[in-house]
Design a protein around this motif. Structure first.
Motif, PDB file in Angstrom:
ATOM      1  N   THR A  26      -8.787  -4.709  -3.853  1.00 59.30           N
ATOM      2  CA  THR A  26     -10.146  -5.170  -3.563  1.00 59.30           C
ATOM      3  C   THR A  26     -10.771  -4.423  -2.394  1.00 59.30           C
ATOM      4  OG1 THR A  26      -9.156  -6.807  -2.127  1.00 59.30           O
ATOM      5  CG2 THR A  26      -9.751  -7.522  -4.360  1.00 59.30           C
ATOM      6  N   GLY A  27      -9.974  -3.645  -1.698  1.00 56.08           N
ATOM      7  CA  GLY A  27     -10.502  -2.993  -0.496  1.00 56.08           C
ATOM      8  C   GLY A  27     -10.578  -3.990   0.647  1.00 56.08           C
ATOM      9  N   ASN A  31       0.839  -1.219   0.000  1.00 57.92           N
ATOM     10  CA  ASN A  31       0.000   0.000   0.000  1.00 57.92           C
ATOM     11  C   ASN A  31       0.867   1.259   0.000  1.00 57.92           C
ATOM     12  OD1 ASN A  31      -2.359  -1.379  -0.039  1.00 57.92           O
ATOM     13  ND2 ASN A  31      -2.952  -0.979   2.085  1.00 57.92           N
ATOM     14  N   ARG A  91     -12.614   1.429  -0.513  1.00 58.86           N
ATOM     15  CA  ARG A  91     -11.440   2.041  -1.170  1.00 58.86           C
ATOM     16  C   ARG A  91     -11.759   3.511  -1.286  1.00 58.86           C
ATOM     17  NH1 ARG A  91      -9.061  -0.195  -6.150  1.00 58.86           N
ATOM     18  NH2 ARG A  91      -7.152   0.028  -4.942  1.00 58.86           N
ATOM     19  N   SER A  92     -10.821   4.371  -0.868  1.00 57.29           N
ATOM     20  CA  SER A  92     -11.158   5.797  -0.876  1.00 57.29           C
ATOM     21  C   SER A  92     -11.358   6.296  -2.302  1.00 57.29           C
ATOM     22  CB  SER A  92     -10.097   6.616  -0.152  1.00 57.29           C
ATOM     23  OG  SER A  92      -8.850   6.384  -0.732  1.00 57.29           O
ATOM     24  N   LEU A 122      -6.609  -4.114   4.021  1.00 53.04           N
ATOM     25  CA  LEU A 122      -6.512  -3.595   5.388  1.00 53.04           C
ATOM     26  C   LEU A 122      -7.521  -4.256   6.323  1.00 53.04           C
ATOM     27  CD1 LEU A 122      -5.851   0.217   4.782  1.00 53.04           C
ATOM     28  CD2 LEU A 122      -4.242  -1.509   5.634  1.00 53.04           C
ATOM     29  N   ASP A 127       5.012   6.266   4.876  1.00 49.75           N
ATOM     30  CA  ASP A 127       5.372   6.693   3.529  1.00 49.75           C
ATOM     31  C   ASP A 127       5.247   8.210   3.467  1.00 49.75           C
ATOM     32  OD1 ASP A 127       2.725   7.613   2.406  1.00 49.75           O
ATOM     33  OD2 ASP A 127       2.177   5.528   2.883  1.00 49.75           O
ATOM     34  N   TYR A 186      -0.198   3.600  -2.850  1.00 48.32           N
ATOM     35  CA  TYR A 186      -0.984   4.828  -2.566  1.00 48.32           C
ATOM     36  C   TYR A 186      -0.118   5.974  -2.056  1.00 48.32           C
ATOM     37  CZ  TYR A 186      -4.585   1.260  -2.743  1.00 48.32           C
ATOM     38  OH  TYR A 186      -5.368   0.237  -3.141  1.00 48.32           O
TER      39      TYR A 186
HETATM   40  P1  ADP Z   1      -6.865  -2.101  -1.592  1.00 45.63           P
HETATM   41  O1  ADP Z   1      -5.402  -1.811  -1.553  1.00 45.63           O
HETATM   42  O2  ADP Z   1      -7.208  -3.423  -2.145  1.00 45.63           O
HETATM   43  O3  ADP Z   1      -7.677  -0.996  -2.133  1.00 45.63           O
HETATM   44  P2  ADP Z   1      -6.760  -1.854   1.301  1.00 45.63           P
HETATM   45  O4  ADP Z   1      -7.720  -2.335   2.298  1.00 45.63           O
HETATM   46  O5  ADP Z   1      -5.348  -2.343   1.424  1.00 45.63           O
HETATM   47  O6  ADP Z   1      -7.390  -2.231  -0.090  1.00 45.63           O
HETATM   48  O7  ADP Z   1      -6.764  -0.293   1.334  1.00 45.63           O
HETATM   49  C1  ADP Z   1      -7.965   0.413   1.415  1.00 45.63           C
HETATM   50  C2  ADP Z   1      -7.799   1.825   0.956  1.00 45.63           C
HETATM   51  O8  ADP Z   1      -7.023   2.533   1.900  1.00 45.63           O
HETATM   52  C3  ADP Z   1      -7.058   1.996  -0.348  1.00 45.63           C
HETATM   53  O9  ADP Z   1      -7.959   1.879  -1.431  1.00 45.63           O
HETATM   54  C4  ADP Z   1      -6.499   3.394  -0.235  1.00 45.63           C
HETATM   55  O10 ADP Z   1      -7.492   4.319  -0.638  1.00 45.63           O
HETATM   56  C5  ADP Z   1      -6.282   3.561   1.260  1.00 45.63           C
HETATM   57  N1  ADP Z   1      -4.871   3.416   1.636  1.00 45.63           N
HETATM   58  C6  ADP Z   1      -4.242   2.304   2.062  1.00 45.63           C
HETATM   59  N2  ADP Z   1      -2.935   2.531   2.319  1.00 45.63           N
HETATM   60  C7  ADP Z   1      -2.721   3.836   2.040  1.00 45.63           C
HETATM   61  C8  ADP Z   1      -1.574   4.701   2.106  1.00 45.63           C
HETATM   62  N3  ADP Z   1      -0.355   4.251   2.494  1.00 45.63           N
HETATM   63  N4  ADP Z   1      -1.716   5.989   1.737  1.00 45.63           N
HETATM   64  C9  ADP Z   1      -2.927   6.459   1.344  1.00 45.63           C
HETATM   65  N5  ADP Z   1      -4.054   5.698   1.285  1.00 45.63           N
HETATM   66  C10 ADP Z   1      -3.953   4.403   1.617  1.00 45.63           C
END
Ligand code: ADP
Length: 546
Positions: free
Chosen positions: A509-510, A452, A497-498, A513, A478, A456
């Motif tokens: 897939t959201g 991530n 997912r944001s 995390l 990061d 991201y």
């Molecule tokens: P995915 O990576 O499959 O979308 P995650 O559950 O890992 O699902 O992440 C959910 C959401 O959290 C991501 O879609 C992203 O919007 C946000 N996110 C995760 N890690 C970060 C990060 N390091 N910086 C910014 N946003 C993040």
């Protein structure tokens, strides 16, 4: 002379019968008292009184009247004239004549009995008024309608607590009354009055008992209703016109987590204005529910409200739809994310396969290899998505086996960076204690966080390992855009997912995390996100030290 029941051995009048002995009068009155006390109905007492009179004092008319000192009106309660009972309600009330005229008025004012043996003459005198009632109940003022037929009359006041509350009059058309007649009449009137009062008290008591019984029944009903309300699953509260919650049932308190009774609605519900603005039904049958988000003690609840008007305020019934709402949101996120996530690799696989199948195009060996590699990569991505879904489902159903062993997290981080071939991640480690957990699952969490951070966020990416009390904290940082504060919890929800359309980030897939946090918690740890003031995101995994 014996006084036995109805057959009192009396003649035409007391005087004529020559009642001499006081003992006989006593006997007579005792028997009369007994007879009068037999009934608890005032009407029947009057009838018995009249029968007794019939036997001992000759008369052609008897009228019992009550007097109301408030409006100074004389009301007829019982009338018997010339052999017939008259409906007293047809007789008009007479005003008290303070000028000393009417005989009834005189008795009421003086409080003394009156014996008149020259009624005809008296009514001719100025100021003297006598109302005659005939057997049809016609009332006539005697001076206006010729001489009275009445020759003699006796009037006795009815008293209560020293005040005159009525008059009883006895009239005869022929003959005269004696003092003895008046004495006997007065005594019977006294007994009759006591019996009527007793009868009325009985009625009053029965009435009060009936009221008490009704009150009891109502109280029982209220208690029953309250018991029922306590068991109802929906929250119910009554808000009075001042906005105070004057009643709430158990479910209402449980849903809001607040003891509502006695609280001001605006204090409890942050968005009370929107609840207040709901249409209020006047009829329970015509209600409509509206679902609203409300915050209670910083908790967002989705409540479906129905408002009904009541005499004491507005009754609100509400149902907690927060979890349904959450489920709906998850469903929406799932459809948005998964449909996109499946379509992207599928389109790649389909396109590559179609190209390989073309006979009209000559493909070089390198081109074929690239297309086949694309198919392999996308197929792996698809299986990754399916694996994530299966893992999330196992976690939901508590079917995932997680081991609890001593793990050297420092070494695990290093190994993970090696596996990922990440040489651009800075690692700092102040202590290196061991934690209790499942090494494969800890690595899975680290891979997700590092993945991530590069997907991201932006470099530099760093991992730090440090002890904080009895836990070990692994922080992955990061220098990317960070995570808005209102999304720092939501990103841990399934399928959230944001940026679901992936405008700014590659596939996901959201679930990453969501799975990572669930795994951390199953190992007795936690996973939190925060934005760093200088920019970027930080995910901190804490695990119990071994
Ligand atoms: P995915 O990576 O499959 O979308 P995650 O559950 O890992 O699902 O992440 C959910 C959401 O959290 C991501 O879609 C992203 O919007 C946000 N996110 C995760 N890690 C970060 C990060 N390091 N910086 C910014 N946003 C993040």
């Amino acid at each position: 002379m014996a006084a036995t029941g109805r057959g009192l051995s009396y003649g035409q009048s007391v005087a004529e019968a020559g009642l001499a002995a006081g003992t006989e009068l006593t006997q007579l009155l005792l028997a009369a008292a007994q007879r009068l006390a037999e009934s608890i109905d005032p009407e029947r007492v009057y009838d018995s009184f009249h029968q007794l009179l019939d036997e001992v004092v000759p008369h052609d008319g008897v009228v019992v009247s009550s007097f109301d000192s408030d409006d100074e009106l004389i009301h007829c309660e019982y009338a018997w004239v010339e052999g017939a009972r008259i409906d007293e309600s047809t007789l008009p009330p007479l005003p008290l004549n303070r000028e000393g005229g009417g005989m009834q008025s005189r008795v009421i004012i003086s409080g003394e009995p009156l014996l008149e043996n020259d009624v005809a003459e008296r009514v001719q005198q100025p100021g003297g008024t006598y109302y005659n009632v005939d057997s049809e109940g016609r009332v006539a003022k005697i001076p206006d309608s010729g001489p009275a037929r009445t020759s003699a009359a006796m009037m006795v006041p009815l008293k209560h607590a020293g005040a005159v509350v009525g008059v009883v009059q006895l009239m005869r058309d022929h003959g005269l009354y004696t003092e003895r007649d008046l004495e006997l009449f007065s005594a019977l009137v006294g007994l009759m009055h006591a019996a009527v009062r007793n009868a009325r008290l009985q009625i009053e008591r029965a009435h009060l008992e009936a009221i008490a019984a009704v009150e009891r029944a109502r109280a029982d009903e209220r208690e029953q209703a309250a018991n029922v309300l306590a068991l109802v699953g929906d929250g119910i509260m009554l808000v009075d016109p001042e906005g105070v919650i004057v009643f709430s049932n158990r479910a209402a308190d449980a849903v809001t987590g607040v003891e509502l009774r006695g609280r001001q609605a605006t204090e409890v519900f942050e968005e009370w204005q929107s609840v207040e603005a709901l249409p209020i039904a006047t009829d329970v049958g015509a209600t409509r529910s509206t679902t609203l988000p409300v915050s209670v003690n910083d908790r967002e609840l989705w409540l479906s409200f129905v408002a009904v008007e009541s005499s004491e305020g507005v009754v609100y019934a509400f149902r907690d739809l927060t979890s349904e709402r959450r489920f709906d949101e998850e469903k929406r996120d799932f459809v948005a994310t998964i449909s996109h996530e499946l379509r992207t690799p599928m389109t790649g696989v389909y396109g590559a396969a179609q190209t390989l199948l073309r006979t009209d195009v000559e493909l070089s060996a390198t081109q074929r290899f690239d297309l086949l590699r694309l198919i392999a990569v996308q197929a792996e991505r698809l299986s990754q998505i399916v694996d994530d879904l299966l893992l999330a489902t196992s976690l939901d159903h508590h079917r995932l086996q997680i081991s609890h062993e001593e793990v050297d997290v420092g070494r695990l981080v290093q190994r993970t960076l090696e596996v990922l071939a990440r040489t651009d991640v800075e690692m700092t480690m102040s202590d290196a204690p061991r934690v209790l957990g499942d090494p494969d699952r800890i690595q899975q969490i680290l891979v997700n966080l590092l993945d991530n951070a590069f997907k991201y966020g932006r470099p530099p990416v760093s991992v730090s390992v440090a002890v904080a009390g009895d836990v070990l904290a692994v922080a992955v940082r990061d220098a990317g855009p960070g995570i808005p504060s209102d999304e720092q919890e939501r990103i841990f929800e399934r399928f959230y997912r944001s940026d679901p359309k992936q405008a700014r980030a590659p596939g996901g897939t959201g679930l990453g995390l969501y799975i990572a946090r669930e795994l951390a918690e199953r190992m007795g740890g936690r996973l939190e996100a925060r934005s760093i003031p200088s920019g970027g995101a930080e995910f901190v995994l804490t695990l119990p030290c071994a």
